[in-house]
Design an enzyme around this catalytic site. Sequence first.
Site, PDB file in Angstrom:
ATOM      1  CB  SER A 174      -0.964  -0.041   1.186  1.00  0.00           C
ATOM      2  OG  SER A 174      -1.961   0.926   1.059  1.00  0.00           O
ATOM      3  CG  ASP A 225      -7.140  -2.324  -3.127  1.00  0.00           C
ATOM      4  OD1 ASP A 225      -7.795  -1.617  -2.342  1.00  0.00           O
ATOM      5  OD2 ASP A 225      -5.914  -2.498  -3.034  1.00  0.00           O
ATOM      6  CG  HIS A 265      -5.924  -2.198   0.632  1.00  0.00           C
ATOM      7  ND1 HIS A 265      -5.256  -1.774  -0.498  1.00  0.00           N
ATOM      8  CD2 HIS A 265      -5.284  -1.623   1.683  1.00  0.00           C
ATOM      9  CE1 HIS A 265      -4.262  -0.973  -0.155  1.00  0.00           C
ATOM     10  NE2 HIS A 265      -4.255  -0.871   1.168  1.00  0.00           N
TER      11      HIS A 265
END
Length: 268
Positions: free
Chosen positions: A160, A214, A246
């Site tokens: 991320s 996501d 995610h």
Amino acid sequence: MSLRSCPSSLLLPRLRPSSLAVLAFTVFASPFLLLPRRSAVNPPPPPPPPSPSMAARSFVLWLHGLGDSGPANEPIRTFFTFPEFNLTKWAFPSAPHAPVSCNYGAIMPSWFDIHEIPVAAVSPKDEKGVLKAVENVHAMIDREVAAGINPENIFVCGFSQGGALTLASVLLYPKTLGGGAVFSGWVPFNSSIIERISPEARKTPILWSHGMADRTVLFEAGQAGPPFLQQAGISCEFKAYPDLGHSITPEELRSLESWIKSRLKSSS
């Protein structure tokens, strides 16, 4: 404003058990600020670090997501079981605490500022903050190079926000590294940065993994990565995972293990 009332979601993976008792790294996404959740699962202990008499032959640097910490990600090491990793040094640094715009200025571990969630391909970028964070990552890499590790046996990986920083750090490092692995990340700067990428850095391969479901860092943000890298003349292997949100899965980590193993040089 209390933390509970602060909108947005953090960008961090968590270890949790599945119905088949398989370990998986995942994130719980919500329209509110998320506090770290700990799993009841006790992962196996990580392999011991190289002894003082056995110098590390490779180095893997893992950069966590927004609001997370380095120690919380250390179980990732347990997925790397090939003997080639017996002499690998691992580092799981923690980001400094800083106010984050997408969480109304709430202070939390963050490598740089994030202006909005979900992150899209056209989201505003904190290039100044990214470049400052890159300097710190380069200092960590330089220490390992000075200790005798071949730069081509150094791998930077991140999830991320840590994935975005991974990309920036690898592209702006002046030497060819073993590789950069981006999980659920995005391109954290504009195309003008391409002129700053050295010919040596353009030889560093990139592995990019992104879940198609996501909703925190949109799949379109991940898809923007390969064209950007192609424009810079950089090799990128892009892996799309249907139905994955995610999160980081064991499948992704096993793929990373094989990807790094195939690129390790035989000597330093």
